[in-house]
Write an enzyme that holds these catalytic residues in place. Structure first.
Site, PDB file in Angstrom:
ATOM      1  N   TRP A   1       1.114   5.573  -1.589  1.00 36.61           N
ATOM      2  CA  TRP A   1       0.721   6.876  -2.915  1.00 36.61           C
ATOM      3  C   TRP A   1       1.326   6.348  -3.518  1.00 36.61           C
ATOM      4  O   TRP A   1       1.814   7.541  -5.150  1.00 36.61           O
ATOM      5  CB  TRP A   1       0.528   7.847  -2.160  1.00 36.61           C
ATOM      6  CG  TRP A   1      -0.878   8.439  -1.708  1.00 36.61           C
ATOM      7  CD1 TRP A   1      -1.096   7.875  -1.396  1.00 36.61           C
ATOM      8  CD2 TRP A   1      -1.540   9.342  -2.353  1.00 36.61           C
ATOM      9  NE1 TRP A   1      -2.897   7.626  -1.406  1.00 36.61           N
ATOM     10  CE2 TRP A   1      -2.645   9.055  -1.409  1.00 36.61           C
ATOM     11  CE3 TRP A   1      -1.530   9.944  -3.322  1.00 36.61           C
ATOM     12  CZ2 TRP A   1      -3.820   9.757  -2.205  1.00 36.61           C
ATOM     13  CZ3 TRP A   1      -2.497  11.077  -3.280  1.00 36.61           C
ATOM     14  CH2 TRP A   1      -3.610  11.107  -2.297  1.00 36.61           C
TER      15      TRP A   1
ATOM     16  N   TYR B   1       0.739  -1.420  -0.104  1.00 36.92           N
ATOM     17  CA  TYR B   1      -0.078   0.211   0.396  1.00 36.92           C
ATOM     18  C   TYR B   1       0.685   1.071   0.077  1.00 36.92           C
ATOM     19  O   TYR B   1       2.145   1.083   0.392  1.00 36.92           O
ATOM     20  CB  TYR B   1      -0.617   0.374   0.962  1.00 36.92           C
ATOM     21  CG  TYR B   1      -1.345   1.159   1.152  1.00 36.92           C
ATOM     22  CD1 TYR B   1      -2.831   1.387   0.858  1.00 36.92           C
ATOM     23  CD2 TYR B   1      -1.431   2.562   2.117  1.00 36.92           C
ATOM     24  CE1 TYR B   1      -4.019   2.674   0.100  1.00 36.92           C
ATOM     25  CE2 TYR B   1      -2.347   3.587   2.110  1.00 36.92           C
ATOM     26  CZ  TYR B   1      -3.057   3.426   1.002  1.00 36.92           C
ATOM     27  OH  TYR B   1      -3.964   4.640   1.591  1.00 36.92           O
TER      28      TYR B   1
HETATM   29  N1  LIG Z   1      -1.399  18.324   2.238  1.00 36.00           N
HETATM   30  C1  LIG Z   1      -1.676  17.628   2.483  1.00 36.00           C
HETATM   31  N2  LIG Z   1      -2.829  17.225   1.975  1.00 36.00           N
HETATM   32  C2  LIG Z   1      -2.963  15.770   1.797  1.00 36.00           C
HETATM   33  C3  LIG Z   1      -2.909  14.613   2.337  1.00 36.00           C
HETATM   34  C4  LIG Z   1      -1.499  15.060   2.687  1.00 36.00           C
HETATM   35  O1  LIG Z   1      -0.936  13.842   2.948  1.00 36.00           O
HETATM   36  N3  LIG Z   1      -0.958  16.690   2.745  1.00 36.00           N
HETATM   37  N4  LIG Z   1      -3.337  13.318   2.172  1.00 36.00           N
HETATM   38  C5  LIG Z   1      -4.160  13.037   1.265  1.00 36.00           C
HETATM   39  C6  LIG Z   1      -4.662  12.004   1.617  1.00 36.00           C
HETATM   40  S1  LIG Z   1      -4.280  10.445   1.052  1.00 36.00           S
HETATM   41  C7  LIG Z   1      -6.342  11.653   2.129  1.00 36.00           C
HETATM   42  S2  LIG Z   1      -7.081  10.316   1.846  1.00 36.00           S
HETATM   43  C8  LIG Z   1      -6.819  13.095   1.985  1.00 36.00           C
HETATM   44  C9  LIG Z   1      -7.187  12.594   3.833  1.00 36.00           C
HETATM   45  O2  LIG Z   1      -8.326  13.841   3.904  1.00 36.00           O
HETATM   46  P1  LIG Z   1      -9.028  13.348   5.250  1.00 36.00           P
HETATM   47  O3  LIG Z   1      -9.126  12.583   6.140  1.00 36.00           O
HETATM   48  O4  LIG Z   1     -10.191  14.291   5.690  1.00 36.00           O
HETATM   49  O5  LIG Z   1      -7.960  14.721   6.136  1.00 36.00           O
HETATM   50  P2  LIG Z   1      -7.283  15.025   8.205  1.00 36.00           P
HETATM   51  O6  LIG Z   1      -6.508  16.203   7.019  1.00 36.00           O
HETATM   52  O7  LIG Z   1      -6.798  13.881   8.300  1.00 36.00           O
HETATM   53  O8  LIG Z   1      -8.687  15.171   8.661  1.00 36.00           O
HETATM   54  C10 LIG Z   1      -9.074  16.370   8.016  1.00 36.00           C
HETATM   55  C11 LIG Z   1     -10.257  17.022   9.407  1.00 36.00           C
HETATM   56  O9  LIG Z   1     -11.232  16.253   9.847  1.00 36.00           O
HETATM   57  C12 LIG Z   1     -10.919  17.019  11.422  1.00 36.00           C
HETATM   58  N5  LIG Z   1     -11.610  15.719  12.363  1.00 36.00           N
HETATM   59  C13 LIG Z   1     -10.745  14.879  12.541  1.00 36.00           C
HETATM   60  N6  LIG Z   1     -11.257  13.517  13.657  1.00 36.00           N
HETATM   61  C14 LIG Z   1     -12.493  14.431  13.664  1.00 36.00           C
HETATM   62  C15 LIG Z   1     -14.147  13.980  14.469  1.00 36.00           C
HETATM   63  O10 LIG Z   1     -14.105  13.109  14.602  1.00 36.00           O
HETATM   64  N7  LIG Z   1     -15.149  14.328  13.923  1.00 36.00           N
HETATM   65  C16 LIG Z   1     -14.754  16.071  13.165  1.00 36.00           C
HETATM   66  N8  LIG Z   1     -16.486  16.767  12.444  1.00 36.00           N
HETATM   67  N9  LIG Z   1     -13.888  16.703  12.436  1.00 36.00           N
HETATM   68  C17 LIG Z   1     -12.602  15.825  12.563  1.00 36.00           C
HETATM   69  C18 LIG Z   1      -9.442  16.941  11.659  1.00 36.00           C
HETATM   70  O11 LIG Z   1      -9.873  18.389  12.233  1.00 36.00           O
HETATM   71  C19 LIG Z   1      -9.004  17.454  10.803  1.00 36.00           C
HETATM   72  O12 LIG Z   1      -8.312  18.587  10.532  1.00 36.00           O
HETATM   73  O13 LIG Z   1      -5.888  13.534   2.885  1.00 36.00           O
HETATM   74  C20 LIG Z   1      -5.315  14.203   1.437  1.00 36.00           C
HETATM   75  N10 LIG Z   1      -5.250  15.837   1.213  1.00 36.00           N
HETATM   76  N1  LIG Z   2      -1.999   8.428  12.212  1.00 29.90           N
HETATM   77  C1  LIG Z   2      -2.432   8.619  11.295  1.00 29.90           C
HETATM   78  N2  LIG Z   2      -2.085   8.104  10.162  1.00 29.90           N
HETATM   79  C2  LIG Z   2      -2.434   7.455   9.116  1.00 29.90           C
HETATM   80  C3  LIG Z   2      -3.588   8.754   8.682  1.00 29.90           C
HETATM   81  C4  LIG Z   2      -4.151   9.347   9.399  1.00 29.90           C
HETATM   82  O1  LIG Z   2      -5.194  10.757   9.350  1.00 29.90           O
HETATM   83  N3  LIG Z   2      -3.453   9.195  11.219  1.00 29.90           N
HETATM   84  N4  LIG Z   2      -3.695   8.858   6.753  1.00 29.90           N
HETATM   85  C5  LIG Z   2      -3.891   7.880   6.093  1.00 29.90           C
HETATM   86  C6  LIG Z   2      -3.719   7.595   5.188  1.00 29.90           C
HETATM   87  S1  LIG Z   2      -5.003   8.568   4.555  1.00 29.90           S
HETATM   88  C7  LIG Z   2      -2.905   7.162   4.087  1.00 29.90           C
HETATM   89  S2  LIG Z   2      -3.254   7.739   2.369  1.00 29.90           S
HETATM   90  C8  LIG Z   2      -1.359   6.756   3.697  1.00 29.90           C
HETATM   91  C9  LIG Z   2      -0.363   7.352   3.558  1.00 29.90           C
HETATM   92  O2  LIG Z   2       0.327   6.280   2.946  1.00 29.90           O
HETATM   93  P1  LIG Z   2       1.368   5.867   2.352  1.00 29.90           P
HETATM   94  O3  LIG Z   2       1.235   6.597   0.838  1.00 29.90           O
HETATM   95  O4  LIG Z   2       2.229   4.793   2.797  1.00 29.90           O
HETATM   96  O5  LIG Z   2       2.808   7.371   2.401  1.00 29.90           O
HETATM   97  P2  LIG Z   2       3.415   8.028   1.961  1.00 29.90           P
HETATM   98  O6  LIG Z   2       4.395   8.857   2.586  1.00 29.90           O
HETATM   99  O7  LIG Z   2       3.175   8.724   0.315  1.00 29.90           O
HETATM  100  O8  LIG Z   2       4.551   6.507   1.253  1.00 29.90           O
HETATM  101  C10 LIG Z   2       5.079   6.601   0.126  1.00 29.90           C
HETATM  102  C11 LIG Z   2       6.548   6.042  -0.563  1.00 29.90           C
HETATM  103  O9  LIG Z   2       6.450   5.835  -1.509  1.00 29.90           O
HETATM  104  C12 LIG Z   2       7.996   6.321  -1.692  1.00 29.90           C
HETATM  105  N5  LIG Z   2       8.043   6.857  -3.133  1.00 29.90           N
HETATM  106  C13 LIG Z   2       7.780   7.373  -4.059  1.00 29.90           C
HETATM  107  N6  LIG Z   2       7.890   7.930  -5.666  1.00 29.90           N
HETATM  108  C14 LIG Z   2       8.647   6.339  -5.146  1.00 29.90           C
HETATM  109  C15 LIG Z   2       8.448   5.614  -6.552  1.00 29.90           C
HETATM  110  O10 LIG Z   2       8.739   5.809  -7.647  1.00 29.90           O
HETATM  111  N7  LIG Z   2       9.203   4.079  -6.441  1.00 29.90           N
HETATM  112  C16 LIG Z   2       9.058   3.618  -4.835  1.00 29.90           C
HETATM  113  N8  LIG Z   2       9.907   2.295  -5.293  1.00 29.90           N
HETATM  114  N9  LIG Z   2       9.224   4.047  -3.888  1.00 29.90           N
HETATM  115  C17 LIG Z   2       8.492   5.438  -4.146  1.00 29.90           C
HETATM  116  C18 LIG Z   2       8.359   7.952  -1.605  1.00 29.90           C
HETATM  117  O11 LIG Z   2       9.337   7.911  -0.978  1.00 29.90           O
HETATM  118  C19 LIG Z   2       6.937   7.064   0.352  1.00 29.90           C
HETATM  119  O12 LIG Z   2       8.359   6.225   1.667  1.00 29.90           O
HETATM  120  O13 LIG Z   2      -1.288   7.191   5.613  1.00 29.90           O
HETATM  121  C20 LIG Z   2      -2.281   6.869   6.334  1.00 29.90           C
HETATM  122  N10 LIG Z   2      -1.743   6.668   8.204  1.00 29.90           N
HETATM  123 MO   LIG Z   3      -5.519   8.570   1.765  1.00 32.22          MO
END
Ligand SMILES: Nc1nc2c(c(=O)[nH]1)N[C@H]1C(S)=C(S)[C@@H](COP(=O)(O)OP(=O)(O)OC[C@H]3O[C@@H](n4cnc5c(=O)[nH]c(N)nc54)[C@H](O)[C@@H]3O)O[C@H]1N2
Ligand SMILES: Nc1nc2c(c(=O)[nH]1)N[C@H]1C(S)=C(S)[C@@H](COP(=O)(O)OP(=O)(O)OC[C@H]3O[C@@H](n4cnc5c(=O)[nH]c(N)nc54)[C@H](O)[C@@H]3O)O[C@H]1N2
Ligand SMILES: [Mo]
Length: 764
Positions: A112, A110
């Site tokens: 991105w 898993y």
């Molecule tokens: N800059 C940046 N943008 C991203 C990402 C990133 O790593 N960096 N990741 C991307 C990815 S993979 C995803 S899946 C999305 C995730 O999208 P989300 O999961 O929606 O993003 P978060 O910032 O984790 O949470 C959004 C807000 O929900 C609020 N929140 C938390 N718990 C609760 C709750 O119980 N109730 C309510 N009402 N609010 C709550 C928090 O204040 C939090 O700031 O974001 C994407 N966008």
């Molecule tokens: N506590 C907590 N944990 C969370 C979340 C949260 O809200 N709270 N959010 C969750 C969510 S929504 C998500 S989506 C996950 C994200 O979790 P991940 O998607 O696992 O996080 P990334 O840091 O995007 O990891 C991508 C990795 O791929 C590597 N990479 C980039 N390009 C390449 C390439 O071309 N080849 C190879 N081999 N590697 C490459 C990067 O260096 C990086 O280490 O985290 C989750 N974890």
């Molecule tokens: Mo995500």
């Protein structure tokens, strides 16, 4: 564009890049009205010392061979040549495959990785395992929306129909009177979309809507989840209690006879069961506004005022991914749909229920009429899988049973784990437990661009090129632009792209033709482009030839002009266009889910208290949300991410009154701790956070002072050392990393230096 400027694209935006000695200068894509500052993470990334530049083998594995090993995460690495590395990896794959078969190989992988559609590491590793071993144990769903992706098809339809193809920003800005956003609509999140996002339009859509009179209401523990441009209101709530809050709103609507009974009767099933639950017919608990107020920390008067403001207006209800990334995360999603239905809004322009608007740049956008083809994965001959966030359970408990979406499944016994393009030591919870899990298999192979914590736990680390070192094509189904991504620099050291690494391994395994089909990377890109041309030709649309596309750097694809079509068609004629649910209607009660018999996810939505709860004055709700300064853990060593750190630590946010009570001041380093672990972070005080809540974003690279400790201390501020490794419910088993309970104290003593960006010693 000058000849030395190269077009490129990332999950957070398109840009032109130019190599200037060791640094990269970045010019955002001219068509982007609001480029993302995350582009700043590329400037110093290519030559950063933390890049992996040659194949490396962990000493313990090299000396003792495959096997469970508690030294993982605390061992040295030795460099080997590429031919040696290919021989070691192919030999180990052959050994495991012949001794145990592909069901002993986990290729969940898993993550991105990077935006280019061909060099998408996850697709490459899956294709490789299918074409060489005949399959692998896979993972299903995502950390993003693990519970909603399973729940929504039971109660309304596939997630993509109500998220990616849901209500559009165009419609919102033209029609919505109220946008009720649970978890807000943070611009920090919508700046990102997998595959790419060339136009950041959320800010201006919110501005336009607000100027027309749309009232944005963000229900969240953080005020910062709604941008100033929305000119909205912040309704502060205790984390994890939205289900109770919505039940409170519903009870007021019923009491005041403000529900749309016609809509509930003709388009939904199960409203009577919901009403009975609210009245407490079964258990005597009356779930009214006062009951809800006690749980969610919003006054009964506020709940009533909000409920009374909603009827007879065009209301859109949306739920951020975050809410379902916590224990019982299914419930607020289900209840938000029920609320939209009780108001009779689904299927009206700019109204109803849309999932995760603003959580990613994909949502609320218009869809391309054709999408860029993905790399074919081949056939997986193994039908065993885990819900993605069960990785540690699987490795620690082979053979044990678990529940998932009405099925009773068993964890396989995994001997070899292959990871390319993800960072489990970023994304998973309870990192001390994850380390114990990662000590179990015989062999762990990782392709990485940099020495992440996952690479530091691997037995074999193969250096992968960064996106800036490759030719590719960038695009997403929700982005009308397609980009010809050009390499900006030569690969760092001996790094190779994932496709080349897998090609060599496939050759060593005698399966090269099966993996490559005789194509080079460039030929794959050309062939995928030709497929796109073919799909467009069917729509009487044409594209320039491939070489012209590459010279131009960018082209535009035709888009649909409307969104939210599934719900609109259903509203217009529920008999002719039923929803893809068992009843063909919105399921407020689901016979299917009820039939599974799960106490933690019954047949209609309910309030279920979390296992761990914060106690005022003693402990805090920790929100571990997405970082504003990077994508997950990617490029945490990049300039933009680094500039946000203080004393090299990640910054957490705390209410000034909580800080005062704990004897903590602005800029202090604190220790956040619980039974699972400890993390250091620098404190920023703000009244934009609810009292009793502390926010520490994810993504600071895990930096354990003692990697072997039962309760490790992360010197850098990775919240996943604290989070709980438990599924949302038996239904979906989604990730619950968003909300945790912690205690805090001021850190005294000598501040240990952060070492996450120093590569593990290579004992040459
Ligand atoms: N800059 C940046 N943008 C991203 C990402 C990133 O790593 N960096 N990741 C991307 C990815 S993979 C995803 S899946 C999305 C995730 O999208 P989300 O999961 O929606 O993003 P978060 O910032 O984790 O949470 C959004 C807000 O929900 C609020 N929140 C938390 N718990 C609760 C709750 O119980 N109730 C309510 N009402 N609010 C709550 C928090 O204040 C939090 O700031 O974001 C994407 N966008
Ligand atoms: N506590 C907590 N944990 C969370 C979340 C949260 O809200 N709270 N959010 C969750 C969510 S929504 C998500 S989506 C996950 C994200 O979790 P991940 O998607 O696992 O996080 P990334 O840091 O995007 O990891 C991508 C990795 O791929 C590597 N990479 C980039 N390009 C390449 C390439 O071309 N080849 C190879 N081999 N590697 C490459 C990067 O260096 C990086 O280490 O985290 C989750 N974890
Ligand atoms: Mo995500």
């Amino acid at each position: 564009m000058s000849s030395s400027q190269k077009m490129h694209s990332a999950h957070w935006g398109a840009f032109q890049a130019e190599l200037q000695q060791d640094n990269v200068s970045i010019t955002p894509f001219a068509g982007d009205p609001d480029p993302s500052p995350l582009l700043g993470n590329f400037t110093n990334a290519l030559t950063h010392p933390v890049r992996v530049t040659r194949p490396m083998i962990r000493r313990g594995w090299l000396e003792q061979g495959p096997g469970a090993d508690t030294r993982r995460g605390n061992d040295e690495y030795l460099p080997v040549s590429w031919p040696e590395a290919i021989a070691l990896v192919s030999g180990e794959l052959r050994r495991v495959n012949s001794a145990y078969g592909p069901e002993a190989v986990f290729g969940g992988s898993y993550g991105w990785s990077s935006a280019g559609r061909f060099h998408h590491a996850q697709s490459q590793v899956h294709r490789f395992l299918n074409t060489t071993l005949g399959g692998y144990v896979r993972s299903v769903n995502s950390y993003s929306s693990g519970s909603a992706a399973v729940l929504l098809p039971h109660i309304v339809g596939p997630m993509d129909e109500i998220a990616r193809r849901g209500v559009s920003w165009q419609e919102i800005s033209a029609n919505s009177d109220i946008v009720l956003a649970f978890g807000g609509l943070a611009l920090k999140n919508s700046q990102v979309a997998s595959g790419g996002i060339s136009e950041h339009t959320e800010r201006s859509f919110m501005q336009q809507a607000a100027a027309r009179g749309t009232r944005f209401i963000s229900v969240s523990p953080l005020a910062s989840d709604l941008p100033a441009e929305a000119a909205g209101e912040w309704l502060s709530i205790i984390p994890g209690t939205d289900a109770a809050f919505i039940l409170g709103l519903l009870s007021v609507l019923i009491e005041r006879q403000l529900t749309d009974e016609d809509f509930l009767a003709s388009y939904c099933t199960g409203w009577p069961q919901m009403v009975a639950y609210l009245r407490g017919d079964e258990d005597g608990v009356v779930r009214d506004a006062c009951w809800a107020a006690e749980i969610c920390g919003v006054s009964a008067a506020q709940i009533r005022t909000l409920a009374e403001a909603l009827p007879h207006r065009r209301v859109l209800v949306t739920v951020a991914h975050a809410l379902q990334r916590s224990e019982h995360g299914e419930q607020p999603v289900w209840l938000a749909l029920v609320l939209a239905a009780a108001l009779g809004q689904p299927g009206l322009p700019g109204g109803g229920f849309t999932y995760a608007l603003g959580a990613l740049g994909h949502y609320g956008k218009l869809f391309n009429r054709v999408s860029f083809p993905s790399l074919p994965q081949g056939r997986n001959g193994i039908d065993r899988f885990i819900p993605v966030a069960k990785i540690a359970d699987m490795l620690l408990q082979p053979g044990e049973h678990f529940d998932y979406n009405g099925r009773r499944l068993r964890y396989p016994h995994i001997r070899l784990v292959y990871w390319a393009g993800g960072n489990p030591f970023h994304h998973h919870q309870d990192l001390a437990r994850l380390r114990r899990a990662f000590c179990q298999p015989d062999t762990l192979i990782v392709h990485e661009t940099a020495w992440t914590a996952t690479a530091r736990h691997a037995d074999i680390v193969l250096p992968a090129t960064m996106t800036l070192e490759r030719e590719d094509i960038g695009g997403a189904p929700t982005d009308r632009h397609l980009f010809a991504m050009e390499p900006v620099a030569e690969p760092a050291g001996l790094a190779r792209d994932d496709f080349t690494i897998f090609t060599e391994l496939a050759r060593a395994l005698g399966r090269e033709q099966e993996f490559t089909e005789g194509r080079t990377a460039r030929q794959w890109l050309q062939s995928m482009y030709r497929q796109l041309q073919g799909k467009l030709a069917e729509l009487q649309a044409s594209l320039p030839d491939y070489d012209t596309f590459r010279r131009q750097g960018v082209l535009q694809l035709p888009q649909h002009t409307e969104s939210g079509l599934m719900m609109k068609a259903f509203r217009q004629d529920p008999r002719r266009s039923p929803l893809p649910t068992p009843s063909g209607r919105i399921e407020i009660f689901s016979e299917t889910i009820a039939g599974f018999g799960y106490a933690d996810c019954p047949g209609h939505p309910v309030w279920l208290p979390p296992t761990e709860q914060a106690v005022a004055g003693e402990s805090y709700w920790l929100i571990a949300n997405q970082p504003a300064t990077r994508l997950h853990s990617q490029l945490d060593f990049g300039n933009y991410s680094q500039r946000s750190k203080r004393q090299d630590r990640e910054v957490c946010c705390l209410h000034p009154e909580d800080a005062q009570a704990a004897g903590i001041g602005e800029g202090d380093i604190i220790e956040l701790y619980n039974d699972r672990g400890r993390a250091l972070a620098s404190v920023s005080l703000s009244r934009q956070i609810r009292q009793g809540v502390i926010q520490l974003p994810t993504g600071a690279w895990y930096d354990p002072e003692d990697p072997l400790a039962e309760r490790p201390l992360c010197r850098h501020g990775n919240p996943n050392v604290l989070t709980r490794d438990a599924g949302t419910s038996s239904l979906a088993q989604g990730c619950t990393g968003q909300i945790t309970v912690v205690k805090i104290k001021k850190f005294r003593g000598d501040l240990p230096p952060v070492q996450a960006f120093i590569p593990p010693e290579a004992d040459a």
